[in-house]
Design an enzyme around this catalytic site. Structure first.
Site, short mmCIF file in Angstrom:
data_model
loop_
_atom_site.label_atom_id
_atom_site.label_comp_id
_atom_site.label_asym_id
_atom_site.label_seq_id
_atom_site.Cartn_x
_atom_site.Cartn_y
_atom_site.Cartn_z
N ASP A 99 4.53 0.59 11.71
CA ASP A 99 3.32 -0.07 11.23
C ASP A 99 3.20 -1.51 11.74
O ASP A 99 2.12 -2.11 11.68
CB ASP A 99 3.26 -0.06 9.69
CG ASP A 99 2.92 1.33 9.16
OD1 ASP A 99 2.54 2.20 9.97
OD2 ASP A 99 3.03 1.54 7.94
N ARG B 87 -8.72 -0.54 4.85
CA ARG B 87 -7.89 0.47 4.16
C ARG B 87 -6.57 -0.13 3.69
O ARG B 87 -6.01 0.32 2.68
CB ARG B 87 -7.58 1.63 5.12
CG ARG B 87 -8.70 2.65 5.28
CD ARG B 87 -8.18 3.85 6.07
NE ARG B 87 -6.84 4.17 5.61
CZ ARG B 87 -5.87 4.64 6.38
NH1 ARG B 87 -6.09 4.88 7.63
NH2 ARG B 87 -4.68 4.90 5.87
N ARG C 66 0.57 14.33 13.17
CA ARG C 66 0.91 14.21 11.75
C ARG C 66 0.96 15.56 11.04
O ARG C 66 0.19 15.83 10.12
CB ARG C 66 -0.05 13.25 11.05
CG ARG C 66 -0.03 11.87 11.67
CD ARG C 66 -0.76 10.86 10.85
NE ARG C 66 0.10 10.25 9.88
CZ ARG C 66 -0.12 9.08 9.32
NH1 ARG C 66 -1.17 8.38 9.64
NH2 ARG C 66 0.69 8.58 8.43
N LYS D 228 0.84 -1.21 0.00
CA LYS D 228 0.00 0.00 0.00
C LYS D 228 0.88 1.26 0.00
O LYS D 228 0.65 2.19 -0.77
CB LYS D 228 -0.89 -0.02 1.24
CG LYS D 228 -1.56 1.29 1.58
CD LYS D 228 -2.40 1.19 2.83
CE LYS D 228 -1.70 1.69 4.08
NZ LYS D 228 -1.56 3.14 4.17
N ASN D 229 1.89 1.28 0.86
CA ASN D 229 2.69 2.49 1.02
C ASN D 229 3.62 2.76 -0.15
O ASN D 229 4.24 3.82 -0.23
CB ASN D 229 3.49 2.44 2.33
CG ASN D 229 2.59 2.60 3.54
OD1 ASN D 229 1.40 2.85 3.40
ND2 ASN D 229 3.16 2.46 4.73
N CYS E 156 -5.34 7.91 9.38
CA CYS E 156 -5.41 7.34 10.73
C CYS E 156 -5.21 8.41 11.79
O CYS E 156 -4.46 9.35 11.62
CB CYS E 156 -4.34 6.28 10.88
SG CYS E 156 -4.77 4.77 10.07
C1 UD1 Z 1 4.18 6.82 6.22
C2 UD1 Z 1 3.33 5.57 6.02
C3 UD1 Z 1 2.79 5.06 7.35
C4 UD1 Z 1 3.96 4.85 8.32
C5 UD1 Z 1 4.85 6.07 8.40
C6 UD1 Z 1 6.11 5.85 9.21
C7 UD1 Z 1 2.43 5.87 3.81
C8 UD1 Z 1 1.24 6.11 2.95
N1 UD1 Z 1 2.23 5.92 5.12
O1 UD1 Z 1 3.36 7.81 6.79
O2 UD1 Z 1 2.11 3.86 7.12
O3 UD1 Z 1 3.43 4.59 9.60
O4 UD1 Z 1 5.27 6.48 7.09
O5 UD1 Z 1 6.83 4.77 8.69
O6 UD1 Z 1 3.52 5.60 3.32
N2 UD1 Z 1 6.36 14.43 10.74
C9 UD1 Z 1 6.52 15.75 11.08
N3 UD1 Z 1 6.42 16.69 10.09
C10 UD1 Z 1 6.18 16.34 8.79
C11 UD1 Z 1 6.01 14.97 8.45
C12 UD1 Z 1 6.12 14.04 9.46
O7 UD1 Z 1 6.73 16.09 12.24
O8 UD1 Z 1 6.09 17.23 7.94
C13 UD1 Z 1 6.43 13.41 11.81
C14 UD1 Z 1 5.10 12.66 11.96
O9 UD1 Z 1 4.21 13.37 12.79
C15 UD1 Z 1 5.56 11.35 12.58
C16 UD1 Z 1 6.92 11.13 11.92
O10 UD1 Z 1 7.33 12.39 11.42
O11 UD1 Z 1 5.72 11.53 13.96
C17 UD1 Z 1 6.90 10.11 10.79
O12 UD1 Z 1 5.98 10.53 9.82
P1 UD1 Z 1 6.14 10.16 8.28
O13 UD1 Z 1 7.37 9.36 8.09
O14 UD1 Z 1 5.98 11.42 7.51
O15 UD1 Z 1 4.88 9.23 8.04
P2 UD1 Z 1 3.87 9.30 6.83
O16 UD1 Z 1 4.59 9.61 5.57
O17 UD1 Z 1 2.70 10.14 7.19
#
Ligand code: UD1
Length: 419
Positions: A305, A397, A122, A24-25, A117
């Protein structure tokens, strides 16, 4: 309207073969990347899950053509709309990928508060700071963010955390920018490699994949391409967790152990056996588990995850285990539900202490997010007696026909349709 409920009679051993499909990711950002060209982009082996359907709905709302044949999704045409409708953005977090992709292809994008989620705040600061560094103008409304750029220009971008989504978004924004962009401190998840492979096949110039520094030399145009995503290591890990608590022997067809080291290692112990053979992994467990201490982190560390599915397995270990969550600050909604099954779990800051001696029984449970819900399925498959799990919409999902998957391995799990 009432949602579907999984009814699980626990305690059956699992035997057989589970075929893995595209992660999915990986698939979601790859589909977003399709708007970087009007030529056809085909992503094969897509999982049949609602997040993919929602991403297709987002793409159609942008005016591009999407054809789905089984697991193969082909996107073609140029977007005629640059605003992601609020109801779609709220349904899925992955609509954030459209920020980089639409900005690069159309010079503007407007995104309403993204959903997904409920696992912590986030924020999007790393995404938006990176886009601003490339020259985008960022404006915030009450419930939307708008990015515009006459021309994106390559530069050095330092990611203060290796955010998966920000790395993907910035890659998509940079591929057609003028000059060279370096993403320094980039995330290295295998799903990002799938996106890089697609972009390179489309004509992008990217090097450093798999390292924390990605270098992107901007090109004028991108072409169509057809690629396969990496297989879903989280689905593989979830099946391993269920096999660990139920006992049994399961072949994970397509599992790539080279990207699964951190997923696999906590499962290895005196009571389990794992062998890799010809593009598959066979995992065997006698249903007894040793206690483990696990900490989540960015790749190549243990994936967040897998935190809930593995914690469900830790509830069955012979002693005290710990699970420390470092990626998301609030990803423990499943703990209270596991408690209803008899689990003894204490949360201290970001660490869960899990006393596996408690003995788990069936209960009426409610999934609150995707991976937490998968954890409840794992726990219920191992428990004595009957469990029911509502909130299946979250699990759907990211897991394709999870009841079919586990039934085929011998589990007693059925879906009771809601009204
Ligand atoms: C992606 C995955 C999700 C997985 C996560 C971490 C997809 C579609 N989803 O989510 O399944 O759990 O990676 O492996 O690929 N953060 C910030 N600022 C930002 C962006 C992120 O502070 O601008 C923080 C987030 O709040 C979180 C951490 O960084 O605490 C990791 O987030 P991130 O790696 O961005 O996860 P996603 O890309 O949302």
């Amino acid at each position: 309207m009432k949602g579907d409920v999984f009814v699980i009679e626990g305690g059956r051993s699992l035997f057989g073969r589970a075929e893995l499909h595209g992660a999915k990711n990986a698939v979601l950002p790859m589909l977003a990347a399709s708007v970087l060209t009007a030529a056809p982009v085909t992503v094969g082996d897509c999982p049949l899950i609602s997040d993919v359907e929602d991403m297709i709905a987002v793409l159609r709302a942008l005016g591009v053509d999407v054809a789905k044949k089984g697991r193969e999704v082909t996107v073609s045409g140029a977007p005629s709309v640059t605003e992601i409708p609020a109801h779609l953005a709220c349904a899925m977090r992955s609509s954030v990928f459209m920020l980089g992709a639409l900005l690069a292809s159309c010079g503007e994008v407007c995104l309403y508060s993204p959903g997904g989620c409920r696992i912590g705040a986030r924020p999007l600061d790393i995404h938006l700071d990176g886009l601003a560094a490339l020259g985008a103008k960022i404006e915030f409304g009450e419930d939307f963010v708008r990015c515009t750029a006459g021309k994106l220009r390559g530069t050095d971008i330092f990611l203060r955390y290796p955010s998966v989504g920000a790395t993907e978004n910035l890659l998509m924004a940079a591929v057609k920018a003028e000059g060279t962009t370096r993403l320094i401190g980039a995330a290295r998840e295998p799903e990002i490699l799938s996106l890089v492979r697609l972009l390179v096949k489309m004509g992008a110039d990217i090097s450093g994949e798999g390292t924390p520094v990605l270098t992107v030399r901007g090109v004028r145009e991108l072409d169509g391409a057809s690629v396969l995503p990496v297989k879903d290591r989280i689905v593989a890990g979830t099946v391993m967790a269920a096999t660990a608590v139920c006992g049994g022997r399961v072949e994970l067809s397509g599992a790539d152990s080279s990207v699964m080291g951190a997923v696999i290692s906590p499962f290895l112990g005196a009571h389990t056996f794992l062998v890799e053979h010809g593009g598959a992994i066979t995992f065997e467990s006698d249903g007894l588990l040793s206690p483990t201490d696990v900490t989540t982190g960015p790749y190549p560390l243990f994936p967040t995850d897998m935190q809930a599915p593995f914690m469900a397995a830790q509830c069955y270990a012979s002693g005290m285990s710990t699970m420390r969550e470092t990626v998301f600050e609030d990803r423990f909604a499943h703990v209270a539900e596991l408690g209803k099954m008899g689990a003894k779990i204490a949360l201290v800051g970001g660490t869960a202490y899990i006393d596996g001696s408690a003995g788990m029984h069936g209960a009426e449970l409610s999934a609150c997010d995707l991976r937490g819900g998968a954890g409840l399925v794992v726990a219920a498959l191992g428990a004595k007696g009957r469990s029911s799990i509502s909130g299946t919409v979250y699990i759907d999902r990211g897991y394709e026909d999870i009841e079919g998957l586990f039934s085929s391995l011998g589990a007693d799990i059925t879906r009771r349709r809601g009204g």
